[in-house]
Design a protein around this motif. Sequence first.
Motif, PDB file in Angstrom:
ATOM      1  N   LEU A 235      -7.175   0.108  -3.922  1.00  0.00           N
ATOM      2  CA  LEU A 235      -6.540  -1.152  -3.543  1.00  0.00           C
ATOM      3  C   LEU A 235      -7.361  -1.883  -2.481  1.00  0.00           C
ATOM      4  CD1 LEU A 235      -2.793  -0.031  -3.352  1.00  0.00           C
ATOM      5  CD2 LEU A 235      -3.893  -1.326  -5.182  1.00  0.00           C
ATOM      6  N   TYR A 236      -7.907  -1.130  -1.552  1.00  0.00           N
ATOM      7  CA  TYR A 236      -8.711  -1.718  -0.474  1.00  0.00           C
ATOM      8  C   TYR A 236      -9.924  -2.450  -1.056  1.00  0.00           C
ATOM      9  CZ  TYR A 236     -10.547  -1.970   4.322  1.00  0.00           C
ATOM     10  OH  TYR A 236     -10.997  -2.411   5.538  1.00  0.00           O
ATOM     11  N   ALA A 237     -10.606  -1.808  -2.016  1.00  0.00           N
ATOM     12  CA  ALA A 237     -11.784  -2.426  -2.632  1.00  0.00           C
ATOM     13  C   ALA A 237     -11.407  -3.703  -3.385  1.00  0.00           C
ATOM     14  CB  ALA A 237     -12.450  -1.433  -3.575  1.00  0.00           C
ATOM     15  N   LEU A 238     -10.272  -3.661  -4.072  1.00  0.00           N
ATOM     16  CA  LEU A 238      -9.830  -4.853  -4.800  1.00  0.00           C
ATOM     17  C   LEU A 238      -9.440  -5.974  -3.848  1.00  0.00           C
ATOM     18  CD1 LEU A 238      -7.696  -3.702  -7.872  1.00  0.00           C
ATOM     19  CD2 LEU A 238      -9.705  -5.170  -7.876  1.00  0.00           C
ATOM     20  N   ASP A 239      -8.744  -5.643  -2.772  1.00  0.00           N
ATOM     21  CA  ASP A 239      -8.338  -6.675  -1.810  1.00  0.00           C
ATOM     22  C   ASP A 239      -9.557  -7.357  -1.190  1.00  0.00           C
ATOM     23  OD1 ASP A 239      -5.650  -6.475  -2.176  1.00  0.00           O
ATOM     24  OD2 ASP A 239      -5.296  -5.097  -0.520  1.00  0.00           O
TER      25      ASP A 239
ATOM     26  N   LYS B  32       8.278  17.206  -8.130  1.00  0.00           N
ATOM     27  CA  LYS B  32       7.666  18.526  -8.254  1.00  0.00           C
ATOM     28  C   LYS B  32       7.290  19.114  -6.893  1.00  0.00           C
ATOM     29  CE  LYS B  32       5.883  17.821 -12.913  1.00  0.00           C
ATOM     30  NZ  LYS B  32       4.704  17.932 -13.810  1.00  0.00           N
ATOM     31  N   ASP B  33       7.697  18.423  -5.847  1.00  0.00           N
ATOM     32  CA  ASP B  33       7.437  18.897  -4.485  1.00  0.00           C
ATOM     33  C   ASP B  33       5.944  19.116  -4.245  1.00  0.00           C
ATOM     34  OD1 ASP B  33       8.280  19.517  -1.941  1.00  0.00           O
ATOM     35  OD2 ASP B  33       8.466  21.657  -2.347  1.00  0.00           O
ATOM     36  N   ARG B  34       5.140  18.172  -4.702  1.00  0.00           N
ATOM     37  CA  ARG B  34       3.691  18.247  -4.510  1.00  0.00           C
ATOM     38  C   ARG B  34       3.259  17.327  -3.375  1.00  0.00           C
ATOM     39  NH1 ARG B  34       0.716  17.305 -10.113  1.00  0.00           N
ATOM     40  NH2 ARG B  34      -1.046  17.368  -8.647  1.00  0.00           N
ATOM     41  N   ASP B  35       2.162  17.689  -2.740  1.00  0.00           N
ATOM     42  CA  ASP B  35       1.627  16.902  -1.638  1.00  0.00           C
ATOM     43  C   ASP B  35       1.029  15.596  -2.184  1.00  0.00           C
ATOM     44  OD1 ASP B  35       0.592  15.924   0.680  1.00  0.00           O
ATOM     45  OD2 ASP B  35      -0.870  17.528   0.994  1.00  0.00           O
ATOM     46  N   THR B  36       1.413  14.472  -1.606  1.00  0.00           N
ATOM     47  CA  THR B  36       0.954  13.165  -2.092  1.00  0.00           C
ATOM     48  C   THR B  36      -0.192  12.601  -1.257  1.00  0.00           C
ATOM     49  OG1 THR B  36       2.569  11.967  -0.715  1.00  0.00           O
ATOM     50  CG2 THR B  36       3.272  12.626  -2.934  1.00  0.00           C
ATOM     51  N   LYS B  37      -0.708  13.372  -0.320  1.00  0.00           N
ATOM     52  CA  LYS B  37      -1.726  12.835   0.593  1.00  0.00           C
ATOM     53  C   LYS B  37      -2.969  12.368  -0.159  1.00  0.00           C
ATOM     54  CE  LYS B  37      -4.364  13.993   4.755  1.00  0.00           C
ATOM     55  NZ  LYS B  37      -4.652  15.042   5.781  1.00  0.00           N
ATOM     56  N   GLU B  38      -3.485  13.200  -1.049  1.00  0.00           N
ATOM     57  CA  GLU B  38      -4.694  12.828  -1.789  1.00  0.00           C
ATOM     58  C   GLU B  38      -4.413  11.660  -2.728  1.00  0.00           C
ATOM     59  OE1 GLU B  38      -8.005  14.771  -4.843  1.00  0.00           O
ATOM     60  OE2 GLU B  38      -6.459  16.032  -3.925  1.00  0.00           O
ATOM     61  N   LEU B  39      -3.247  11.678  -3.387  1.00  0.00           N
ATOM     62  CA  LEU B  39      -2.866  10.570  -4.269  1.00  0.00           C
ATOM     63  C   LEU B  39      -2.814   9.262  -3.490  1.00  0.00           C
ATOM     64  CD1 LEU B  39      -1.676   9.423  -6.959  1.00  0.00           C
ATOM     65  CD2 LEU B  39       0.576  10.058  -6.058  1.00  0.00           C
ATOM     66  N   ASN B  40      -2.181   9.276  -2.328  1.00  0.00           N
ATOM     67  CA  ASN B  40      -2.065   8.069  -1.508  1.00  0.00           C
ATOM     68  C   ASN B  40      -3.438   7.572  -1.061  1.00  0.00           C
ATOM     69  OD1 ASN B  40       0.646   8.444  -1.792  1.00  0.00           O
ATOM     70  ND2 ASN B  40       1.032   9.065   0.308  1.00  0.00           N
ATOM     71  N   ALA B  41      -4.289   8.501  -0.644  1.00  0.00           N
ATOM     72  CA  ALA B  41      -5.606   8.109  -0.142  1.00  0.00           C
ATOM     73  C   ALA B  41      -6.469   7.511  -1.253  1.00  0.00           C
ATOM     74  CB  ALA B  41      -6.305   9.315   0.478  1.00  0.00           C
ATOM     75  N   THR B  42      -6.438   8.121  -2.432  1.00  0.00           N
ATOM     76  CA  THR B  42      -7.229   7.618  -3.559  1.00  0.00           C
ATOM     77  C   THR B  42      -6.765   6.236  -3.987  1.00  0.00           C
ATOM     78  OG1 THR B  42      -7.586   9.882  -4.341  1.00  0.00           O
ATOM     79  CG2 THR B  42      -7.960   8.102  -5.915  1.00  0.00           C
ATOM     80  N   THR B  43      -5.451   6.070  -4.074  1.00  0.00           N
ATOM     81  CA  THR B  43      -4.906   4.768  -4.469  1.00  0.00           C
ATOM     82  C   THR B  43      -5.231   3.710  -3.426  1.00  0.00           C
ATOM     83  OG1 THR B  43      -3.091   5.850  -5.645  1.00  0.00           O
ATOM     84  CG2 THR B  43      -2.814   3.521  -5.103  1.00  0.00           C
TER      85      THR B  43
ATOM     86  N   TYR C 120       0.849  -1.194   0.000  1.00  0.00           N
ATOM     87  CA  TYR C 120       0.000   0.000   0.000  1.00  0.00           C
ATOM     88  C   TYR C 120       0.885   1.246   0.000  1.00  0.00           C
ATOM     89  CZ  TYR C 120      -4.638  -2.025   0.687  1.00  0.00           C
ATOM     90  OH  TYR C 120      -5.827  -2.679   0.500  1.00  0.00           O
ATOM     91  N   PRO C 121       0.339   2.381  -0.410  1.00  0.00           N
ATOM     92  CA  PRO C 121       1.102   3.635  -0.309  1.00  0.00           C
ATOM     93  C   PRO C 121       1.501   3.926   1.135  1.00  0.00           C
ATOM     94  CG  PRO C 121      -0.827   3.939  -1.708  1.00  0.00           C
ATOM     95  CD  PRO C 121      -0.961   2.581  -1.075  1.00  0.00           C
ATOM     96  N   LYS C 122       2.511   4.724   1.266  1.00  0.00           N
ATOM     97  CA  LYS C 122       3.020   5.053   2.595  1.00  0.00           C
ATOM     98  C   LYS C 122       1.990   5.847   3.397  1.00  0.00           C
ATOM     99  CE  LYS C 122       7.786   5.254   0.921  1.00  0.00           C
ATOM    100  NZ  LYS C 122       8.992   6.099   0.741  1.00  0.00           N
ATOM    101  N   GLY C 123       1.915   5.507   4.685  1.00  0.00           N
ATOM    102  CA  GLY C 123       1.093   6.287   5.589  1.00  0.00           C
ATOM    103  C   GLY C 123      -0.381   5.957   5.602  1.00  0.00           C
ATOM    104  N   VAL C 124      -0.798   4.877   4.917  1.00  0.00           N
ATOM    105  CA  VAL C 124      -2.216   4.496   4.940  1.00  0.00           C
ATOM    106  C   VAL C 124      -2.337   3.090   5.515  1.00  0.00           C
ATOM    107  CG1 VAL C 124      -2.804   5.944   2.971  1.00  0.00           C
ATOM    108  CG2 VAL C 124      -2.148   3.569   2.591  1.00  0.00           C
ATOM    109  N   LYS C 125      -3.481   2.820   6.096  1.00  0.00           N
ATOM    110  CA  LYS C 125      -3.707   1.516   6.702  1.00  0.00           C
ATOM    111  C   LYS C 125      -4.133   0.519   5.634  1.00  0.00           C
ATOM    112  CE  LYS C 125      -6.293  -0.876  10.339  1.00  0.00           C
ATOM    113  NZ  LYS C 125      -7.328  -0.737  11.395  1.00  0.00           N
ATOM    114  N   PRO C 126      -3.421  -0.589   5.484  1.00  0.00           N
ATOM    115  CA  PRO C 126      -3.782  -1.559   4.445  1.00  0.00           C
ATOM    116  C   PRO C 126      -4.986  -2.408   4.845  1.00  0.00           C
ATOM    117  CG  PRO C 126      -1.902  -2.361   5.686  1.00  0.00           C
ATOM    118  CD  PRO C 126      -2.191  -0.970   6.202  1.00  0.00           C
ATOM    119  N   TYR C 127      -5.563  -3.045   3.854  1.00  0.00           N
ATOM    120  CA  TYR C 127      -6.650  -3.998   4.101  1.00  0.00           C
ATOM    121  C   TYR C 127      -6.086  -5.188   4.882  1.00  0.00           C
ATOM    122  CZ  TYR C 127     -10.397  -7.364   3.124  1.00  0.00           C
ATOM    123  OH  TYR C 127     -11.413  -8.280   3.229  1.00  0.00           O
ATOM    124  N   GLU C 128      -6.844  -5.665   5.830  1.00  0.00           N
ATOM    125  CA  GLU C 128      -6.384  -6.780   6.667  1.00  0.00           C
ATOM    126  C   GLU C 128      -7.097  -8.066   6.248  1.00  0.00           C
ATOM    127  OE1 GLU C 128      -5.984  -8.021  11.403  1.00  0.00           O
ATOM    128  OE2 GLU C 128      -6.762  -6.057  10.807  1.00  0.00           O
TER     129      GLU C 128
END
Length: 712
Positions: A304-308, A289-300, A207-215
């Motif tokens: 992934l959670y739905a697929l798992d 590009k020094d952009r915030d990845t929070k929204e990208l990580n959350a969306t991804t 999973y992306p960094k900083g998010v809780k993966p599906y268990e």
Amino acid sequence: MTLLSAPVSLAEDCPTPSLQQCVDVDYRSSKCGEAHDGYCQQIIETEWRARWDNAPKRTVLLPEEFGSGTATVATQPVSLGTTRVSGMDQGLSGQVLKGQILYRKKLEKLTKAELAYLGQLQAWDKNGTQVTSCQEYVDEKYYDYSRFERLSGVHGDDYRALFQSAYGGDGIAHRTLYSRDGKKLASIWGETRVAKNAYFAFTPGPYPKGVKPYEFTTDAARLANNPEARQWAVASDSWHQEMAEQLAHIPDDELTVRQEEQEGFIALLAQRAGIYADWQKAYALFLKKDRDTKELNATTAERLYALDKVIEERLVQAEGQGCLDSKYVTSCDWSPRRYKLELDAAMGPRRAADLQACLFLTGNDFSETSFVRNAHLLKISTLKEKDYTLNTTMLAQYVLAYGQYIQAQQAPTNPSTGLVRHGGEAGDSGYAGDSFMGAGYDYNGGWEVTAPGASSARMQANGFGLTGPWCEYNARIYGEFNAYANLFSPTRMEVIHIDGSAGTEGNGIRLTVGARFLGQSVYTHDQTYPLRVTFAQTKPVYAFDEAQTSYTFMVWYIPVTLTAGVSAETGVKFDIGGAITRDCAADLLGVDLFGILTPYLSVNGFASVGIGLPKVQVAVRGTVVLTRANLPLETDIGIYLSSPSHPTDPNTLFLRLTSKLDIETRFLDGRISLFLQLFDLKAEFPVFSWSGFGLKHNIYTETKTVPLARIF
């Protein structure tokens, strides 16, 4: 057996019908059909029983709607219509298909195109080891396998028959295979280990960094995550034979269904891996590009959670079928269909690579003046012979040596002429079907670099030669795709046509796009634009409703009206556009055609103070968006070219298809405007506006990138 007959009074008007009449719907609904209904029912049942008794039988797995389990059914042989197959010369699958159709039809009732292909095969047989085309090169380099594959076309999709023929006297199992010139081929299977079944390919994905993966909490997930079962056995002729013997008591239909279910599971794992790989590329680009990845990580993570969750549900289903037993052989562990798929996976890529390398390095030119027959003209030290078309072994040496030479050149070089290239093009076409139903395609795409006057001379003199000012040069990429089909008729009909090109002209990009659907032009465009633009936008198709209240009072004999209310609007709008896109993460440059379909719903509150009556007034009006929801669906089709330094597919044309669905909500956006009303006529002129707040959520984004051809 007693047959019912019609009353005597109807004998003259309604004679005894034939079986053909009894199965005719119009006849059965007629007066005579109703009179002979009992008779027709009996002869139909008699004919059905006779056909059942005489037809071959097989055991099939019943769907849940019919109670699951197995049942014995009668089968009928497939009768091929007037098949029509053409083109597909640039790919291995086309050659295989055309060869197998000949034997599917048992070399009978062949079309003109099929007779021509049969004649080509016969000519290859007559010319000994001589190679006259890249198609013949691949066919004869893998001669024993090619013959078996072509002859196996007689079995169609009967995987059991194909498996049995592979282990028969003229098969490919338990024997050494040779090329046409007698060179021993590498083993089909090698030393690759295979999983017990596809469910054991499962491992919990990252999973992306900083998010809780599906268990994964079920026993099914624990059982499937088994490293030993994942490396169960080395595929070989003996292993496949042993598995077939151990599962001989299970009907083939059940084995096939279990295999197809596993293919669906593998597709889920591949989809998940693709989403995570896309995140890795986007994440790296965001960091650059020094952009915030929070929204990208959350969306991804959400995708992934739905697929798992779906993956775990499939594993639970597999456990219920006994597929996750790692001790004993189960119906999920092997099937004739799995044998066919693994055979194709083992032999397909190596032959496809040989075909593409030959086409690229020879241009399929085997004439008397070609380099492949006059290799001494190349002055390459490792090519000692003059003619390398005498057999497949020599041609393989030529392809290897010349390929290494071309790869070492600093400028793009045309292998068939040895000249520096300032453009390239690739294309193919194909059709498969019969006089009743079929479909075909053709495509081409390419690139070119041009320069006027002295710049062109410098470009020719200096190899690829981009030594002058960049603005003196123009580059263009282009592509065209056509799909056509015939349905219930031998006449082909164009289904879709798309063409497009993008090239530099001055300081802009000239974009041309054409599209037809079912032969009718749906869009044409030819203009110069910067980068990405929307060049067509429909007016919204919408419905509007409004509820309001007003109060009028007098100030020094002047009517003043206060109005407040709520309005609701719903509709759909459509945008279409084009773009020149540089995908830095994938190292691709391409032209895109995109369309955006946006259903929306908006609820607004408004209030105004004006001079006049409620239906005739001049007012200052304030409007606030209480809520607005948009649901934009974007579809994108693009043709891309990779750079010469692409790590895996240099100088390759790609087709990219993208679909994306978002949900957008806005709250408390507002504006102050001058409002004029004369009965049912209204006009509004904004004075100033402000932004409220909102949310945007991606529901899904799917991207498929397919390599078409390497063009230099």
